[in-house]
Design a protein around this motif. Structure first.
Motif, PDB file in Angstrom:
ATOM      1  N   UNK A   1       1.207  14.414  -3.369  1.00 26.22           N
ATOM      2  CA  UNK A   1       2.240  13.391  -3.446  1.00 26.22           C
ATOM      3  C   UNK A   1       1.821  12.174  -2.644  1.00 26.22           C
ATOM      4  N   UNK A   2       2.553  11.096  -2.812  1.00 24.85           N
ATOM      5  CA  UNK A   2       2.177   9.838  -2.179  1.00 24.85           C
ATOM      6  C   UNK A   2       2.569   9.693  -0.726  1.00 24.85           C
ATOM      7  N   UNK A   3       3.380  10.607  -0.205  1.00 27.70           N
ATOM      8  CA  UNK A   3       3.750  10.537   1.202  1.00 27.70           C
ATOM      9  C   UNK A   3       5.039   9.782   1.451  1.00 27.70           C
ATOM     10  N   UNK A   4       5.351   9.600   2.707  1.00 29.35           N
ATOM     11  CA  UNK A   4       6.651   9.066   3.122  1.00 29.35           C
ATOM     12  C   UNK A   4       6.560   7.667   3.726  1.00 29.35           C
ATOM     13  N   UNK A   5       5.347   7.063   3.698  1.00 34.00           N
ATOM     14  CA  UNK A   5       5.161   5.753   4.326  1.00 34.00           C
ATOM     15  C   UNK A   5       4.678   4.712   3.334  1.00 34.00           C
ATOM     16  N   UNK A   6       5.116   3.494   3.570  1.00 37.68           N
ATOM     17  CA  UNK A   6       4.711   2.341   2.763  1.00 37.68           C
ATOM     18  C   UNK A   6       4.290   1.236   3.724  1.00 37.68           C
ATOM     19  N   UNK A   7       3.197   0.545   3.405  1.00 43.55           N
ATOM     20  CA  UNK A   7       2.774  -0.607   4.194  1.00 43.55           C
ATOM     21  C   UNK A   7       2.770  -1.830   3.284  1.00 43.55           C
ATOM     22  N   UNK A   8       3.180  -2.971   3.827  1.00 45.60           N
ATOM     23  CA  UNK A   8       3.181  -4.181   3.003  1.00 45.60           C
ATOM     24  C   UNK A   8       2.967  -5.414   3.870  1.00 45.60           C
TER      25      UNK A   8
ATOM     26  N   UNK B   1       0.847  -1.184   0.000  1.00 45.40           N
ATOM     27  CA  UNK B   1       0.000   0.000   0.000  1.00 45.40           C
ATOM     28  C   UNK B   1       0.888   1.241   0.000  1.00 45.40           C
ATOM     29  N   UNK B   2       0.741   2.029  -1.046  1.00 41.12           N
ATOM     30  CA  UNK B   2       1.393   3.336  -1.109  1.00 41.12           C
ATOM     31  C   UNK B   2       0.477   4.252  -1.895  1.00 41.12           C
ATOM     32  N   UNK B   3       0.057   5.383  -1.329  1.00 43.01           N
ATOM     33  CA  UNK B   3      -0.928   6.242  -1.998  1.00 43.01           C
ATOM     34  C   UNK B   3      -0.508   6.765  -3.359  1.00 43.01           C
ATOM     35  N   UNK B   4       0.781   6.741  -3.647  1.00 43.08           N
ATOM     36  CA  UNK B   4       1.253   7.205  -4.937  1.00 43.08           C
ATOM     37  C   UNK B   4       1.260   6.151  -6.021  1.00 43.08           C
ATOM     38  N   UNK B   5       0.884   4.919  -5.684  1.00 50.70           N
ATOM     39  CA  UNK B   5       0.822   3.836  -6.670  1.00 50.70           C
ATOM     40  C   UNK B   5      -0.613   3.657  -7.164  1.00 50.70           C
TER      41      UNK B   5
ATOM     42  N   UNK C   1      -2.131   1.066  -7.861  1.00 51.64           N
ATOM     43  CA  UNK C   1      -2.831  -0.104  -7.328  1.00 51.64           C
ATOM     44  C   UNK C   1      -3.347   0.115  -5.903  1.00 51.64           C
ATOM     45  N   UNK C   2      -3.144   1.316  -5.346  1.00 54.50           N
ATOM     46  CA  UNK C   2      -3.737   1.613  -4.039  1.00 54.50           C
ATOM     47  C   UNK C   2      -5.252   1.677  -4.208  1.00 54.50           C
ATOM     48  N   UNK C   3      -6.026   1.062  -3.304  1.00 50.97           N
ATOM     49  CA  UNK C   3      -7.484   1.025  -3.467  1.00 50.97           C
ATOM     50  C   UNK C   3      -8.135   2.402  -3.579  1.00 50.97           C
ATOM     51  N   UNK C   4      -7.544   3.412  -2.927  1.00 48.96           N
ATOM     52  CA  UNK C   4      -8.111   4.763  -2.998  1.00 48.96           C
ATOM     53  C   UNK C   4      -7.189   5.727  -3.740  1.00 48.96           C
ATOM     54  N   UNK C   5      -6.518   5.209  -4.750  1.00 46.16           N
ATOM     55  CA  UNK C   5      -5.565   6.019  -5.511  1.00 46.16           C
ATOM     56  C   UNK C   5      -6.215   7.276  -6.078  1.00 46.16           C
TER      57      UNK C   5
END
Length: 398
Positions: free
Chosen positions: A311-318, A292-296, A298-302
């Motif tokens: 911008x997509x921010x500074x955090x990534x969840x996986x 999950x990364x808002x800048x990708x 494939x994010x559900x709420x892209x």
């Protein structure tokens, strides 16, 4: 120079606001912001003290109420946010608690996105009910769920977006429009997006909350928090609570945070650059079940993220599937630190279900999709190649 000839700081570029905004100089003319470590203040006469306490004369009376260094931090952050006013607090949780309780009374009802920091959920689940306040939790991206949760006594909507820890995105403008149609206020926890990437007040929010401990300090040094909004609202809802309950920010911490603001824009953009690259690397690894990364895309709420964030921010969840795999990943890291903090110049990774969201009952964690395989990565300022090598090596070991 006359007042008419002076530039309006509101017209400055973000970078200029962060370096120059809110600065007050003493008669000594210091270059850097002064640190006023004082509890109280003195007056020339008893009449002057009387006038200042009555509010008839400007000035400071006690550092629990206000302090010159704290005021500089508040003014600079307000200028950055585009807010009329800012009230700085001792921590992010002090700020969110104040933001909620200053707007609520017994018998009120709150609608909140169900994905949020564990301590915020605790306030609504365990603390607010002691004072007669009920909360309905809804899936953040589902505006119909927000609508369905409204009651006649709904007075406040709470949004955390991107949400901790899986970066769920809520449409701020849509929720604010709903809230205004029923006469409710909207509080937005904007910590993950930072004031650089998202401006909730321009989208209709009434109050914005920050844990300044995160990106605003950005160096793992001090705690701090802030609430921002219109002057009249903050004055009416929060001034007396702050004065009489004492959650105020210390002058020393305010001084540190002032210095953190100077480089905030540069840091966030570099951290975001690293996050975007690592999100792609992580998403391509065979051991990763989901990223999950808002800048990708494939994010559900892209689509929502694209609309309200710059911008997509500074955090990534996986998701690595199991706690064992997540722990193997964390234990194999050599550069990235294992830490529950975020927004730091140093990259940090944590296992939310055993740390930041440990206090949430398992059913609530599962409700937001937080299974035991998820890892939250906060990207720092290290070299992109070094981070990529460290992450890839740890993923191989997962």
């Amino acid at each position: 120079m006359s007042a008419e000839d002076r530039e309006n700081p509101a017209d400055w570029d973000v970078a200029t606001r962060l370096v120059r905004g809110g600065t007050m100089r003493s008669p000594f003319g210091e270059t850097a912001e002064a640190l006023y470590l004082t509890q109280s203040f003195v007056y020339d006469t008893a009449e002057a003290a009387d006038a200042r306490f009555a509010g008839d004369q400007p000035g400071f009376v006690y550092s629990r109420y206000a302090n010159p260094t704290v005021k500089m931090f508040e003014d600079r952050l307000a200028l950055l946010e585009g807010a009329e006013d800012c009230r700085a607090q001792a921590s992010g949780m002090a700020s969110i608690h104040l933001a909620l309780m200053g707007l609520l009374k017994a018998g009120d009802h709150v609608v909140a996105g169900r994905a949020m920091f564990g301590s915020c959920r605790w306030i609504l689940n365990n603390w607010a009910p002691r004072f007669g306040v009920e909360t309905s939790f809804v899936p953040g991206p589902d505006i119909e769920a927000w609508k369905a949760a409204v009651r006649p006594n709904t007075t406040l909507f709470l949004i955390e977006t991107p949400a901790n820890p899986l970066l769920e995105i809520t449409d701020i403008a849509a929720v604010c429009a709903l809230a205004k149609s029923v006469g409710a206020k909207v509080v937005v926890d904007n910590v993950f997006a930072t004031p650089i990437l998202q401006k909730p007040l321009t989208l209709g929010a009434d109050v914005v909350v920050y844990s300044a401990t995160k990106h605003i300090d950005g160096h793992g040094r001090v705690l701090g928090g802030a609430i921002l909004g219109d002057f009249a609202l903050l004055e009416e809802s929060y001034r007396d609570i702050i004065r009489h309950t004492g959650p105020s920010l210390s002058p020393f911490n305010a001084w540190v945070l002032l210095n953190g603001l100077v480089s905030l824009d540069l840091r966030v953009r570099k951290q975001m650059e690293n996050a975007a690259a690592l999100a792609d690397l992580i998403g391509a690894h065979a051991k990763v079940k989901a990223v999950r990364y808002p800048g990708r895309s494939d994010h559900p709420e892209y689509a929502i993220a694209q609309k309200q964030m710059t911008g997509g921010g500074t955090l990534v969840a996986f998701d690595l599937g199991t706690q064992a795999a997540a722990f193997n990943f964390l234990n194999a890291l050599q550069i990235v630190s294992i830490s529950n903090n975020l927004g730091d110049a140093r990259s940090m990774a944590t296992h939310p279900s055993s740390t930041t969201h440990r206090s949430m009952p398992e059913e609530q964690r599962l409700e937001i999709g937080l299974t035991e395989g998820w890892v939250r990565l906060s990207t720092g300022l290290e070299g992109a190649g070094d981070l990529a090598r460290d992450i890839e090596r740890a993923l191989d070991a997962a």
